[in-house]
Design a protein around this motif. Structure first.
Motif, short mmCIF file in Angstrom:
data_model
loop_
_atom_site.label_atom_id
_atom_site.label_comp_id
_atom_site.label_asym_id
_atom_site.label_seq_id
_atom_site.Cartn_x
_atom_site.Cartn_y
_atom_site.Cartn_z
N VAL A 117 50.07 43.51 44.17
CA VAL A 117 50.70 43.42 42.85
C VAL A 117 50.82 44.81 42.24
CG1 VAL A 117 50.46 42.52 40.51
CG2 VAL A 117 49.99 41.04 42.46
N GLN A 118 49.81 45.63 42.40
CA GLN A 118 49.89 47.01 41.88
C GLN A 118 51.06 47.75 42.53
OE1 GLN A 118 46.18 49.07 41.75
NE2 GLN A 118 47.12 50.97 41.07
N GLU A 119 51.25 47.59 43.82
CA GLU A 119 52.40 48.20 44.51
C GLU A 119 53.71 47.69 43.93
OE1 GLU A 119 52.40 47.65 48.75
OE2 GLU A 119 50.36 48.44 48.95
N MET A 120 53.80 46.36 43.69
CA MET A 120 55.01 45.78 43.12
C MET A 120 55.32 46.40 41.76
SD MET A 120 54.49 41.74 43.86
CE MET A 120 53.66 41.23 45.35
N CYS A 121 54.27 46.56 40.96
CA CYS A 121 54.46 47.15 39.63
C CYS A 121 54.92 48.60 39.73
CB CYS A 121 53.16 47.06 38.83
SG CYS A 121 52.73 45.38 38.34
N ASP A 122 54.27 49.37 40.60
CA ASP A 122 54.61 50.79 40.73
C ASP A 122 56.00 51.01 41.32
OD1 ASP A 122 52.17 51.58 39.67
OD2 ASP A 122 51.22 51.83 41.63
N LYS A 123 56.41 50.13 42.23
CA LYS A 123 57.68 50.33 42.92
C LYS A 123 58.87 49.68 42.22
CE LYS A 123 55.83 50.94 47.56
NZ LYS A 123 55.81 50.43 48.93
N LEU A 124 58.66 48.59 41.46
CA LEU A 124 59.81 47.88 40.90
C LEU A 124 59.61 47.40 39.47
CD1 LEU A 124 62.63 46.55 41.37
CD2 LEU A 124 61.36 44.49 42.01
#
Length: 83
Positions: A57-64
């Protein structure tokens, strides 16, 4: 299945013209006690269970989902309620 709720807001110090308009409109409507309003985003995701849910989820937030340069975010992960 997990329910992920993501809350995204502009960082302190970043101008929020939409929030300013909300605050001014509330004042015009008679809600003079409102001194500031900040407008953000709310995203709800249904995510499959897995060992790295928080990291993914952190990756999703940072990327999109969020712009880390001007926005802060936090999220909650909970068991999805099936109806």
């Amino acid at each position: 299945m997990r329910k992920v709720t993501v809350f995204i807001t502009l960082k302190q110090g970043v101008l929020d013209p939409q929030g300013k308009q909300v605050q001014e409109s509330l004042n015009v409507l008679g809600y003079k006690e409102v001194q500031e309003a900040r407008v953000g985003k709310y995203v709800e995701l249904q995510v499959e269970d897995g060992p790295n849910i928080e990291a993914r989820v952190q990756e999703m937030c940072d990327k999109l989902l969020a712009n880390p340069v001007i926005e802060d975010y936090h999220f909650d992960v909970e068991e999805a309620v099936h109806s």
